[in-house]
Design a protein around this motif. Sequence first.
Motif, PDB file in Angstrom:
ATOM      1  N   ASP A  69      -1.684  -1.338  -8.993  1.00 17.49           N
ATOM      2  CA  ASP A  69      -3.031  -1.909  -8.854  1.00 17.49           C
ATOM      3  C   ASP A  69      -3.066  -3.009  -7.789  1.00 17.49           C
ATOM      4  OD1 ASP A  69      -3.833  -0.219 -10.887  1.00 17.49           O
ATOM      5  OD2 ASP A  69      -3.465  -1.728 -12.461  1.00 17.49           O
ATOM      6  N   VAL A  70      -2.023  -3.811  -7.752  1.00 15.89           N
ATOM      7  CA  VAL A  70      -2.003  -4.924  -6.795  1.00 15.89           C
ATOM      8  C   VAL A  70      -1.928  -4.420  -5.360  1.00 15.89           C
ATOM      9  CG1 VAL A  70      -0.654  -6.903  -6.000  1.00 15.89           C
ATOM     10  CG2 VAL A  70      -1.071  -6.583  -8.440  1.00 15.89           C
ATOM     11  N   VAL A  71      -1.117  -3.386  -5.090  1.00 21.25           N
ATOM     12  CA  VAL A  71      -0.965  -2.898  -3.724  1.00 21.25           C
ATOM     13  C   VAL A  71      -2.257  -2.265  -3.221  1.00 21.25           C
ATOM     14  CG1 VAL A  71      -0.096  -0.595  -4.339  1.00 21.25           C
ATOM     15  CG2 VAL A  71       0.612  -1.658  -2.195  1.00 21.25           C
ATOM     16  N   CYS A  72      -3.016  -1.657  -4.110  1.00 24.02           N
ATOM     17  CA  CYS A  72      -4.314  -1.103  -3.698  1.00 24.02           C
ATOM     18  C   CYS A  72      -5.308  -2.221  -3.382  1.00 24.02           C
ATOM     19  CB  CYS A  72      -4.860  -0.189  -4.778  1.00 24.02           C
ATOM     20  SG  CYS A  72      -3.863   1.292  -5.080  1.00 24.02           S
ATOM     21  N   GLN A  73      -5.332  -3.251  -4.237  1.00 29.76           N
ATOM     22  CA  GLN A  73      -6.227  -4.384  -3.981  1.00 29.76           C
ATOM     23  C   GLN A  73      -5.832  -5.110  -2.686  1.00 29.76           C
ATOM     24  OE1 GLN A  73      -6.453  -6.983  -7.381  1.00 29.76           O
ATOM     25  NE2 GLN A  73      -6.622  -5.275  -8.834  1.00 29.76           N
ATOM     26  N   LEU A  74      -4.535  -5.252  -2.489  1.00 27.81           N
ATOM     27  CA  LEU A  74      -4.069  -5.956  -1.306  1.00 27.81           C
ATOM     28  C   LEU A  74      -4.416  -5.194  -0.020  1.00 27.81           C
ATOM     29  CD1 LEU A  74      -2.576  -8.486  -0.470  1.00 27.81           C
ATOM     30  CD2 LEU A  74      -0.423  -7.259  -0.701  1.00 27.81           C
ATOM     31  N   SER A  75      -4.362  -3.876  -0.073  1.00 25.86           N
ATOM     32  CA  SER A  75      -4.723  -3.082   1.104  1.00 25.86           C
ATOM     33  C   SER A  75      -6.196  -3.271   1.455  1.00 25.86           C
ATOM     34  CB  SER A  75      -4.431  -1.598   0.850  1.00 25.86           C
ATOM     35  OG  SER A  75      -3.056  -1.391   0.580  1.00 25.86           O
ATOM     36  N   LEU A  76      -7.056  -3.275   0.449  1.00 26.05           N
ATOM     37  CA  LEU A  76      -8.473  -3.492   0.706  1.00 26.05           C
ATOM     38  C   LEU A  76      -8.755  -4.905   1.213  1.00 26.05           C
ATOM     39  CD1 LEU A  76      -9.985  -1.663  -2.426  1.00 26.05           C
ATOM     40  CD2 LEU A  76      -9.829  -0.814  -0.067  1.00 26.05           C
ATOM     41  N   LYS A  77      -8.003  -5.886   0.717  1.00 26.11           N
ATOM     42  CA  LYS A  77      -8.196  -7.266   1.172  1.00 26.11           C
ATOM     43  C   LYS A  77      -7.751  -7.448   2.624  1.00 26.11           C
ATOM     44  CE  LYS A  77      -9.717  -9.016  -2.736  1.00 26.11           C
ATOM     45  NZ  LYS A  77     -11.077  -9.614  -2.876  1.00 26.11           N
ATOM     46  N   LEU A  78      -6.649  -6.795   3.000  1.00 25.88           N
ATOM     47  CA  LEU A  78      -6.151  -6.950   4.374  1.00 25.88           C
ATOM     48  C   LEU A  78      -7.045  -6.236   5.381  1.00 25.88           C
ATOM     49  CD1 LEU A  78      -2.273  -6.579   3.904  1.00 25.88           C
ATOM     50  CD2 LEU A  78      -3.632  -8.668   4.146  1.00 25.88           C
ATOM     51  N   GLN A 101       5.840   0.471   1.720  1.00 24.04           N
ATOM     52  CA  GLN A 101       4.809   1.173   0.960  1.00 24.04           C
ATOM     53  C   GLN A 101       3.437   0.570   1.222  1.00 24.04           C
ATOM     54  OE1 GLN A 101       5.556   1.236  -3.259  1.00 24.04           O
ATOM     55  NE2 GLN A 101       3.962   2.765  -3.672  1.00 24.04           N
ATOM     56  N   LEU A 102       3.357  -0.760   1.300  1.00 26.54           N
ATOM     57  CA  LEU A 102       2.084  -1.409   1.615  1.00 26.54           C
ATOM     58  C   LEU A 102       1.622  -1.035   3.019  1.00 26.54           C
ATOM     59  CD1 LEU A 102      -0.188  -3.445   1.044  1.00 26.54           C
ATOM     60  CD2 LEU A 102       1.371  -5.262   1.803  1.00 26.54           C
ATOM     61  N   ARG A 103       2.529  -0.928   3.965  1.00 28.28           N
ATOM     62  CA  ARG A 103       2.158  -0.542   5.328  1.00 28.28           C
ATOM     63  C   ARG A 103       1.610   0.878   5.359  1.00 28.28           C
ATOM     64  NH1 ARG A 103       6.897  -0.851   7.745  1.00 28.28           N
ATOM     65  NH2 ARG A 103       6.664  -3.010   8.416  1.00 28.28           N
ATOM     66  N   GLN A 104       2.226   1.801   4.611  1.00 31.21           N
ATOM     67  CA  GLN A 104       1.750   3.182   4.609  1.00 31.21           C
ATOM     68  C   GLN A 104       0.362   3.300   3.982  1.00 31.21           C
ATOM     69  OE1 GLN A 104       4.951   5.227   2.562  1.00 31.21           O
ATOM     70  NE2 GLN A 104       5.830   5.926   4.498  1.00 31.21           N
ATOM     71  N   ILE A 105       0.156   2.628   2.857  1.00 37.63           N
ATOM     72  CA  ILE A 105      -1.151   2.707   2.193  1.00 37.63           C
ATOM     73  C   ILE A 105      -2.235   2.077   3.069  1.00 37.63           C
ATOM     74  CG2 ILE A 105      -2.445   1.941   0.168  1.00 37.63           C
ATOM     75  CD1 ILE A 105       0.170   2.109  -1.428  1.00 37.63           C
ATOM     76  N   LEU A 106      -1.941   0.905   3.641  1.00 40.05           N
ATOM     77  CA  LEU A 106      -2.903   0.224   4.500  1.00 40.05           C
ATOM     78  C   LEU A 106      -3.225   1.052   5.747  1.00 40.05           C
ATOM     79  CD1 LEU A 106      -4.511  -2.330   5.347  1.00 40.05           C
ATOM     80  CD2 LEU A 106      -2.378  -3.226   6.308  1.00 40.05           C
ATOM     81  N   SER A 107      -2.227   1.666   6.359  1.00 39.28           N
ATOM     82  CA  SER A 107      -2.434   2.434   7.589  1.00 39.28           C
ATOM     83  C   SER A 107      -3.214   3.713   7.325  1.00 39.28           C
ATOM     84  CB  SER A 107      -1.078   2.762   8.226  1.00 39.28           C
ATOM     85  OG  SER A 107      -0.359   1.588   8.535  1.00 39.28           O
ATOM     86  N   PHE A 108      -2.906   4.390   6.232  1.00 40.79           N
ATOM     87  CA  PHE A 108      -3.628   5.624   5.935  1.00 40.79           C
ATOM     88  C   PHE A 108      -5.095   5.350   5.613  1.00 40.79           C
ATOM     89  CE2 PHE A 108      -4.822   9.187   3.071  1.00 40.79           C
ATOM     90  CZ  PHE A 108      -4.611  10.228   3.970  1.00 40.79           C
ATOM     91  N   PHE A 109      -5.353   4.242   4.928  1.00 35.74           N
ATOM     92  CA  PHE A 109      -6.751   3.873   4.673  1.00 35.74           C
ATOM     93  C   PHE A 109      -7.463   3.506   5.974  1.00 35.74           C
ATOM     94  CE2 PHE A 109     -10.124   0.885   3.476  1.00 35.74           C
ATOM     95  CZ  PHE A 109     -10.788   1.625   2.508  1.00 35.74           C
ATOM     96  N   ALA A 110      -6.750   2.869   6.910  1.00 34.89           N
ATOM     97  CA  ALA A 110      -7.354   2.529   8.200  1.00 34.89           C
ATOM     98  C   ALA A 110      -7.647   3.782   9.024  1.00 34.89           C
ATOM     99  CB  ALA A 110      -6.411   1.600   8.975  1.00 34.89           C
TER     100      ALA A 110
END
Length: 631
Positions: free
Chosen positions: A454-463, A488-497
């Motif tokens: 849950d935290v990594v998803c929230q953090l991706s949206l915040k960044l 893992q945070l980089r992959q989730i953030l990049s794919f959402f971008a």
Amino acid sequence: MMATSTTGAENNKERSSSKSPSLACDDEGKEVSRTSLVVHEKELERLTYSSPVEDNDGTQTSDPSAEGKKRSLPHLNSSNSSDISDSDDDFLLAPPEVLISLKHLYTLDEPITPRKEARMKYTKKNNSPAEKEELGNSKVHQYYKKQKCSLSLDKLLEDMEVDAEMKAMDEKLKQGQVSLEVNNEVLVQSPSHYGLSVEQFILPEDRISKASPGLSVFSSEQCLLFFSQRKGLTLISCGFKEGEGTDFDKKLLRIPEGLLPQVIVSGSFYHQLQLTAFKEPLLLYLFRLLGTHQEALVQNACKQSLWNLMSFSSCVKTDQFKWCPSLKELVKVFINLGVSASDHCPLRNLFQEAENELRSSLAEELEINNSEQTAGTDLGNSNGDGFLQNVSNIIETLAFLIENWNMYSCEDLIIIVQLLCWISLDPKSYVLSVDIERCVAAVLEEIPQSEWRDVVCQLSLKLIELQGNHHDLVYVANNLPPSVRGIQLRQILSFFAVQKYLDVTSPRVEMDVTPVKVLDLLNVHPLFEVKDYYLLHSIVSFIDFSIGNDVPSNYRQTLLDLIPLLMKSVGKIRDTIQCLEGMQVKDAMTRLRSKWTFMVEALPYSQTTLFSYVPGEYNIEQIEDLETEET
């Protein structure tokens, strides 16, 4: 006169030969002496006798210097001491021939330039008829007849008019309104005649670079605006109370504030830190002093004192002592170091609340106008970017505290990651990238495993909300720590971008990003539909981050399918001199294709072998050739 000088030379020769003791020797000795004397005499004659000089009346006279040298011959040739007394020193007074030959050099007339000579001739009144005729026909005379002075006012005005015409022509050229005319006949029309302008031929500015454009996060005007060692930073402002505490606390309060950093540097009270009754206020004072003092010795002493106090308190006490600066206190320290929150910052409400508290506390001691005048005197104006070293110390100490004595909740940890990434967007923060990366890694490791998804998803949206430009978000994703959670945070953030910038209607935060999902997304939304090459370059970087560098072997075929899909987009880009960004995008895609190709070659084949279907154990035997058996 030549006869007289020759007779004198013969007499001298006879006299020298009669007085020389060497002539009394045998015949061989006489021959040697005569030979040496003849050589010396010839040399003396060459040096002493000068050629006669003809006077104006036709008589021949000798040079005075030669006469002086001639009179000195007995002195030079004679070996008898009686002849020395007869000679005089007139030859010493005669000037050398070298100086006489150079006499004409300092007797020349004053050198003048041809222009000055011509001007002098032109202004001369008494000229002969021949000179006047020659002067009238000369080009120099005609020139000076028209213009007597090169620095005339008419010439200067003419030059100014020419400069004005050139400037007007440059302006017309920029607007495309200049045409070529000869004898009032237009040979070449201006570009505006054909509907063109010069701006169409100017190359656009290159926006793609390794460094992101960044945001202005640090403000030098607000650096040390609210508290520093010279104002506002005291033990009492951090929580000490007068007349309370142990004897050690009372001793600390009696030390002048200006001398307290020197006492900390001396290390004289390291062994007494555990005796204080105000541990948290003392730690807060050391933390604030670490972020405001300019001297490196004081900064290192504050870190050492803070670490010693934390280590001793956590080891001695049965109930482990923990301390971390509160989130609002941490934001106050960064605000005092010049960190500001603009409209792009999602933490602007937190910044505004902390800044209001700082201003209210500052109003009790100093007026705001006076504080603004003294702002930056400690760091901002004296050492340029010297405050960056204080920011580095604060981030390093924060990482140390979180790694060992974390007291933040998951929500606070998310805000700390946002705060650190926001600071990294400033171009000045390039020197802080290592410290920020280490602190973010410490924060991510402190998140419980049960709450990580849950935290990594929230953090991706915040960044995603941090960036003011897609290139800035690429920089933030690239600087995430290379740990397991950081990747893992980089992959989730990049794919959402990628979904966001490809205009996906409903982008989703995928917890497990795989090459198959990236392939499906690119099949639906191909890259060649993106016309902005600057944005396309960032999307290619996000795709690279989404795939990562460690791909399982079962995705080998997926990578093989992604390569032609990527090269298809490369073929749609045309190279033009007006758009150099397309070439950079093609270069980035080609590099990514090469990377995936090497990854595919390194991955093992997922195809099963025949031995996997053989039940039980089996032995492999070597079958020998029949010919070898017969031999």
